[in-house]
Design a protein around this motif. Sequence first.
Motif: not given
Length: 304
Positions: A74-77, A79-80, A107, A109-111, A283
Amino acid sequence: MPRRPVGKHLIGITAAAVALVLGPHPEALAPSPASASSSSSAASSAPAPASAPGGPAGVDTSAFNHGGGGEPIDWNRAAAGNAFVFMKATQGTRYRDPWFAEDFAAASRTSLLRAPYHFFDARGPYDAAAQARHFARTARAAGYTGRRPGELPPVLDVESTWVNGRAICPPHAGARQIAALLRHVEADFGVRPVVYTDHSFVALCLGGDARVLKGYQLWLPGYEREPRDLPGTDQGWTFWQYTDRARVPGIPGPVDRSVYRGSLRELRTMAGITGAPGDSGDSGAPGTPGAVRAAPGPPRRRPG
């Protein structure tokens, strides 16, 4: 990256022995990443630091970090709590990490600032150009150019291997071959690569003199203490891999974690992004190591 009784992309003892004779890809033979994480035998068997070093933090991943091969990250998590990621793309002249293209797209699509890495695995004394072409083709097919905003320089992973509990120099891993690989990768991408290596490789393969790596940004492992400068380079680490057993939300199981020596703004500049974190299109994830700690217990050793 790779793993041995030291650190990053180790191939199990039996697998390594078979690979030396038969030449199959270690990821098919080894029990476990990314190739195996290599640092030095002392570093990988030692406990992780009580607290993470300061600086923007990131991870490196491969098929190994997918819960045995079938669980997505889960690349959004992820990336946090991280600023960057290095992903295994290739090894030798044939192997492609089966998750690389999907992971790189997600990845992106994330920061996360991001780059692929290639694990050096020679099958002959003159295959540096072929390895570089294989790496460049695979990375480009996934959308990496080395020049787009958010992309860090490509990474070359050069390490010693472990057989019967001791580090040895891989075949055809001398300074001439390494210099050729660095030259070809820089020519293919138009960007000078980052180099992941360790002191055992320098001692065993380069005769204790790492001058062939002078001028390259270095990514060095050190699981108990800060890594020493490589002899002959007159420079310290740019990235420090400080543990191979961090627990990061979104990534199944333990994962390698590193810090960048510099500010987040400087790291973003390396990735072609200007402006402060949090600007439009970013982000602003801090990626500070304090957000994620190394898990207790002995270090994992895997192949990669």
